[in-house]
Motif scaffolding. Structure first.
Motif, PDB file in Angstrom:
ATOM      1  N   TRP A 155       0.817  -1.217   0.000  1.00 51.20           N
ATOM      2  CA  TRP A 155       0.000   0.000   0.000  1.00 51.20           C
ATOM      3  C   TRP A 155       0.855   1.273   0.000  1.00 51.20           C
ATOM      4  CZ3 TRP A 155      -4.672  -1.248  -1.309  1.00 51.20           C
ATOM      5  CH2 TRP A 155      -5.244  -2.443  -0.870  1.00 51.20           C
ATOM      6  N   ILE A 156       1.974   1.258  -0.712  1.00 45.72           N
ATOM      7  CA  ILE A 156       2.889   2.392  -0.670  1.00 45.72           C
ATOM      8  C   ILE A 156       2.540   3.408  -1.761  1.00 45.72           C
ATOM      9  CG2 ILE A 156       5.291   3.118  -0.636  1.00 45.72           C
ATOM     10  CD1 ILE A 156       4.343   1.185   1.661  1.00 45.72           C
ATOM     11  N   THR A 157       2.063   4.561  -1.336  1.00 43.42           N
ATOM     12  CA  THR A 157       1.738   5.657  -2.245  1.00 43.42           C
ATOM     13  C   THR A 157       3.029   6.282  -2.786  1.00 43.42           C
ATOM     14  OG1 THR A 157      -0.293   6.130  -1.019  1.00 43.42           O
ATOM     15  CG2 THR A 157       0.550   7.878  -2.426  1.00 43.42           C
ATOM     16  N   ASN A 158       3.009   6.626  -4.064  1.00 43.13           N
ATOM     17  CA  ASN A 158       4.155   7.254  -4.748  1.00 43.13           C
ATOM     18  C   ASN A 158       5.334   6.304  -4.933  1.00 43.13           C
ATOM     19  OD1 ASN A 158       2.743   9.664  -4.874  1.00 43.13           O
ATOM     20  ND2 ASN A 158       3.779  10.583  -3.127  1.00 43.13           N
ATOM     21  N   ALA A 159       5.124   4.999  -4.772  1.00 45.62           N
ATOM     22  CA  ALA A 159       6.238   4.048  -4.816  1.00 45.62           C
ATOM     23  C   ALA A 159       7.008   4.120  -6.126  1.00 45.62           C
ATOM     24  CB  ALA A 159       5.717   2.622  -4.597  1.00 45.62           C
ATOM     25  N   ARG A 160       6.321   4.354  -7.240  1.00 43.84           N
ATOM     26  CA  ARG A 160       6.983   4.369  -8.542  1.00 43.84           C
ATOM     27  C   ARG A 160       7.728   5.677  -8.805  1.00 43.84           C
ATOM     28  NH1 ARG A 160       5.849  -0.030 -11.409  1.00 43.84           N
ATOM     29  NH2 ARG A 160       3.987  -1.238 -10.880  1.00 43.84           N
ATOM     30  N   TYR A 161       7.531   6.663  -7.946  1.00 46.05           N
ATOM     31  CA  TYR A 161       8.158   7.971  -8.154  1.00 46.05           C
ATOM     32  C   TYR A 161       9.094   8.364  -7.016  1.00 46.05           C
ATOM     33  CZ  TYR A 161       4.526   8.405 -11.731  1.00 46.05           C
ATOM     34  OH  TYR A 161       3.724   8.192 -12.820  1.00 46.05           O
ATOM     35  N   ALA A 162       9.107   7.583  -5.948  1.00 49.06           N
ATOM     36  CA  ALA A 162       9.833   7.988  -4.743  1.00 49.06           C
ATOM     37  C   ALA A 162      11.347   7.866  -4.924  1.00 49.06           C
ATOM     38  CB  ALA A 162       9.394   7.136  -3.556  1.00 49.06           C
ATOM     39  N   ASP A 163      12.056   8.934  -4.616  1.00 50.76           N
ATOM     40  CA  ASP A 163      13.517   8.937  -4.699  1.00 50.76           C
ATOM     41  C   ASP A 163      14.070  10.037  -3.802  1.00 50.76           C
ATOM     42  OD1 ASP A 163      16.112   8.413  -5.460  1.00 50.76           O
ATOM     43  OD2 ASP A 163      15.991   9.608  -7.307  1.00 50.76           O
TER      44      ASP A 163
END
Length: 386
Positions: A155-163
């Motif tokens: 359930w991780i929001t922004n997982a594909r953009y997080a850096d």
């Protein structure tokens, strides 16, 4: 006691309202139904500096006070709650880094996070550990100068953009109590072994992705340990989640406000037995209750936000999150009833508001658990009633 916004806050609210009315509301229903990612809306939030709302000014952020912070999420959720989720997870992670990061970590990440050049989220939940974060199984074992991380997150929001993505791990799985062995590690995008395995389908809360993440022998330099100290990860996370409850209360108020607006407008347009249904006393009673509850939720939100200024406010934020999330759901249901059969149609906004409202009682701690948090605060005398 002043219940009015100051001049800066009123101007800020007007700017946010204009952005939502012009850039979000006209496209929200169609984009949500098609599964289209709201890239243009995200770019607009970058241009407004909204990705820096919890970043200190010295790193290029806006560093908003808690009331103005809540104002952002109320207004955006009024347009599309999923968009508020994109900004919400990012903002909590920024606050986490700003509060607890080393100077090197803050200088490395916060300037780009403030502009949206970098984005982030927060990796806490696992398949068997949501409300009970001490039950996480993801571990980080120190080998020389690197942590080797193994586990998974859900359930991780922004997982594909997080850096980077701040990830809660157990650096000492044998610690008792468990929270004393928990730490937060900042994992950069592209690190070998860090994989976003899938997007999780959802009833609502669309527009942003909610992902499953696999961590398979992920090697991260020890300099990425948040704050440079092991064993205080749970304390770090809880300090950020307090603002998270203000965030959820504000989002709930935004949903409730929109549900009220849709009901008010529809009741004046829809005719039955030769007159607008707004002229019937039963509908008027519904509208009166809707307006009253929405305004009560708003006041509760900003009361809790104001309490956060002075430090920890578990009781106040817990109360606000519980009350406002339940007002959001009831407001959506009542608005749907006023719409009648049309409320069940995906051609009207209210069915989306209903689907989005359900999450508000679950996110940032379920309401049932939060009631015990509030009770403990009352018993300790930390929160006063009356």
């Amino acid at each position: 006691m002043d219940f009015k916004f100051n001049d800066d806050q009123r101007e800020f609210k007007a700017l946010l309202r204009q952005f939502v009315d012009n850039e979000i509301i006209p496209v929200a229903r169609d984009w949500e139904q098609s599964g289209r990612y709201p890239t243009e809306i995200v770019d607009g939030m970058k241009d407004m500096g909204l990705f820096g709302i919890t970043v200190p000014e010295e790193y290029g952020g806006l560093d908003l006070d808690p009331v103005s912070f809540g104002l952002v999420f109320e207004e955006i959720a009024r347009g599309w709650m999923g968009i508020a989720g994109i900004l919400g997870s990012h903002s909590l992670a920024c606050r986490l880094i700003a509060m607890h990061g080393t100077e090197e970590q803050k200088n490395k990440y916060l300037p780009d996070l403030a502009t949206g050049k970098r984005r982030t989220g927060i990796g806490l939940t696992e398949a068997d550990a949501g409300t009970d974060l001490q039950g996480i199984r993801t571990t980080a074992r120190l080998e020389g100068d690197h942590y080797v991380i193994n586990g998974s997150k859900m359930w991780i929001t922004n997982a594909r953009y997080a850096d980077p993505l701040p990830v809660l791990v157990k650096t000492d799985p044998s610690a008792s109590p468990a929270h004393k062995g928990m730490s937060v590690i900042l994992i950069e995008a592209g690190t070998p072994g860090f994989e976003v395995t899938k997007d999780i389908p959802k009833l609502g809360y669309k527009g942003t992705e909610s992902c499953e993440i696999l961590l398979d022998n992920v090697r991260v330099h020890k300099d990425q340990l948040l704050g440079g100290v092991e064993g205080i990860g749970m304390k770090q996370v809880l300090s950020a989640l307090e603002w998270g409850r203000v965030n959820i209360a504000a989002r709930s108020t935004g949903i409730a406000q929109r549900a009220y607006e849709e009901a008010l407008s529809y009741s004046q347009e829809r005719k039955a037995f030769g007159k607008a249904i707004a002229e019937f006393q039963l509908i008027q009673a519904k509208l009166g209750e809707l307006g009253t509850q929405v305004q009560a939720a708003r006041l509760m939100t900003y009361w809790a936000a104001d309490a956060v200024r002075d430090g920890r406010a578990d009781g106040a934020t817990g109360m606000a999150k519980i009350f406002c999330s339940e007002v959001a759901l009831q407001s959506a249901i009542d608005s749907l009833k006023i719409h009648g059969g049309y409320g069940y149609s995906t051609e009207f906004e209210v069915e989306r508001l209903y689907r989005d409202s359900i999450l508000m009682s679950i996110g940032e701690g379920t309401n049932d658990i939060l009631r015990t948090v509030v009770a403990k605060s009352l018993l300790k005398g930390e929160t006063k009633v009356g």
